[in-house]
Scaffold this motif. Structure first.
Motif, PDB file in Angstrom:
ATOM      1  N   UNK A 160       0.834  -1.207   0.000  1.00  0.00           N
ATOM      2  CA  UNK A 160       0.000   0.000   0.000  1.00  0.00           C
ATOM      3  C   UNK A 160       0.868   1.257   0.000  1.00  0.00           C
ATOM      4  N   UNK A 161       2.178   1.094   0.152  1.00  0.00           N
ATOM      5  CA  UNK A 161       2.985   2.245   0.511  1.00  0.00           C
ATOM      6  C   UNK A 161       3.514   3.080  -0.630  1.00  0.00           C
ATOM      7  N   UNK A 162       3.656   2.482  -1.810  1.00  0.00           N
ATOM      8  CA  UNK A 162       4.523   3.166  -2.762  1.00  0.00           C
ATOM      9  C   UNK A 162       3.865   4.299  -3.546  1.00  0.00           C
ATOM     10  N   UNK A 163       2.523   4.430  -3.466  1.00  0.00           N
ATOM     11  CA  UNK A 163       1.885   5.538  -4.195  1.00  0.00           C
ATOM     12  C   UNK A 163       0.986   6.352  -3.269  1.00  0.00           C
ATOM     13  N   UNK A 164       1.088   7.660  -3.396  1.00  0.00           N
ATOM     14  CA  UNK A 164       0.127   8.533  -2.712  1.00  0.00           C
ATOM     15  C   UNK A 164      -0.557   9.401  -3.770  1.00  0.00           C
ATOM     16  N   UNK A 165      -1.683   9.997  -3.393  1.00  0.00           N
ATOM     17  CA  UNK A 165      -2.319  10.986  -4.266  1.00  0.00           C
ATOM     18  C   UNK A 165      -1.912  12.348  -3.716  1.00  0.00           C
ATOM     19  N   UNK A 166      -1.172  13.081  -4.548  1.00  0.00           N
ATOM     20  CA  UNK A 166      -0.525  14.294  -4.070  1.00  0.00           C
ATOM     21  C   UNK A 166      -1.427  15.512  -4.295  1.00  0.00           C
ATOM     22  N   UNK A 167      -2.350  15.720  -3.364  1.00  0.00           N
ATOM     23  CA  UNK A 167      -3.218  16.910  -3.447  1.00  0.00           C
ATOM     24  C   UNK A 167      -3.117  17.638  -2.116  1.00  0.00           C
ATOM     25  N   UNK A 168      -2.838  18.934  -2.160  1.00  0.00           N
ATOM     26  CA  UNK A 168      -2.831  19.746  -0.945  1.00  0.00           C
ATOM     27  C   UNK A 168      -4.196  20.449  -0.859  1.00  0.00           C
ATOM     28  N   UNK A 169      -5.065  19.920   0.004  1.00  0.00           N
ATOM     29  CA  UNK A 169      -6.423  20.477   0.082  1.00  0.00           C
ATOM     30  C   UNK A 169      -6.423  21.943   0.495  1.00  0.00           C
ATOM     31  N   UNK A 170      -5.389  22.363   1.261  1.00  0.00           N
ATOM     32  CA  UNK A 170      -5.350  23.767   1.714  1.00  0.00           C
ATOM     33  C   UNK A 170      -5.202  24.747   0.555  1.00  0.00           C
ATOM     34  N   UNK A 171      -4.754  24.232  -0.596  1.00  0.00           N
ATOM     35  CA  UNK A 171      -4.561  25.135  -1.748  1.00  0.00           C
ATOM     36  C   UNK A 171      -5.869  25.327  -2.525  1.00  0.00           C
TER      37      UNK A 171
END
Ligand SMILES: C[S@@+](CC[C@H](N)C(=O)[O-])C[C@H]1O[C@@H](n2cnc3c(N)ncnc32)[C@H](O)[C@@H]1O
Length: 233
Positions: free
Chosen positions: A25-36
């Protein structure tokens, strides 16, 4: 659609003790900064409430009332068995006795697939034709945010993305996930009797890695598109 945000992460710093168990489960993240993305759930819900004269509003899961108190309506119902809102009960109990109809419902209670789908099915029965349902936290960005049960010290969406998969296939509604504020599900009811598209047996044991594959079935829209759609309905 979310694929453009995928980012390979060789080393995850948090929850090292679970690393072996969840290695794949570790090698991919979804890179979204919600604060932006400055629109949030309150923006979309408020826009929808403005479509109705004396909008009948229900919120499931109110916590410290950040959303509930911000909705500009004098009369509204908020359910929470723990804190916030104005009815201290679980959503299941509330629906057993409820005789009211609603124009806008915000589902943000227990973020576990089985409970959230029950909240949606019950809400669809008491939502007027042309009403809206919003759901918070439909976009987990990594396995820890998605994991059920909730892990200590993490932001938590849980696995309610599975409800988004089912709603994307449900007839008689429009359904989108707005790319803002941890993923805001927006459902517009278009027919009186909606039959929820049931994939429980297929989805119940799936994990974040499956979300990375299956989210291509969900219709994602930007915050601006979300507001425009609500205005145009
Ligand atoms: C994420 S918080 C809600 C946040 C709030 N809607 C907001 O936007 O600021 C989730 C809340 O759901 C409540 N909850 C948990 N299980 C529930 C259930 N079965 N029925 C209704 N609410 C529930 C919790 O007590 C918690 O306060």
């Amino acid at each position: 659609m979310l694929k453009k945000y995928y980012k390979k992460v060789p080393e995850q710093k948090i929850h090292k003790e679970l690393k072996e168990k969840y290695a794949n489960f570790f090698d991919t993240i979804i890179h979204i900064d919600w604060n932006k993305i400055l629109f949030n759930r309150v923006s979309f819900i408020t826009a929808a409430t403005h479509k109705f004269n004396k909008c009948r509003y229900l919120e499931i899961g109110c916590d410290n009332n950040w959303c509930f108190s911000s909705i500009p309506l004098a009369s509204k119902i908020g359910i929470d068995p723990d804190k916030g809102g104005n009815v201290k009960d679980t959503s299941d109990n509330f629906f057993k006795n409820n005789k009211n109809k609603f124009d806008v419902i915000f589902i943000d209670g227990l973020h576990v697939y089985e409970q959230c789908r029950k909240d949606v099915i019950n809400s669809l029965k008491v939502l007027d034709k042309n009403g809206f349902i919003f759901l918070h936290d439909m976009t987990p960005r990594n396995w820890a945010e998605e994991n059920v049960p909730r892990l200590k010290g993490t932001l938590w969406t849980g696995d309610i993305w599975k409800v988004a998969i089912e709603l994307s296939k449900t007839k008689g509604i429009d359904f989108f996930v707005i790319n803002a504020d941890f993923g805001v599900g927006m459902l517009k009811k278009k027919e009186d009797n909606i039959v929820y598209y049931d994939e429980f047996e297929k989805l119940k044991d799936l994990k974040f890695k499956d979300f990375l594959n299956l989210n291509e079935n969900i219709n994602y829209i930007s915050a601006e598109e979300g507001i425009k759609k609500i205005e145009e309905y």
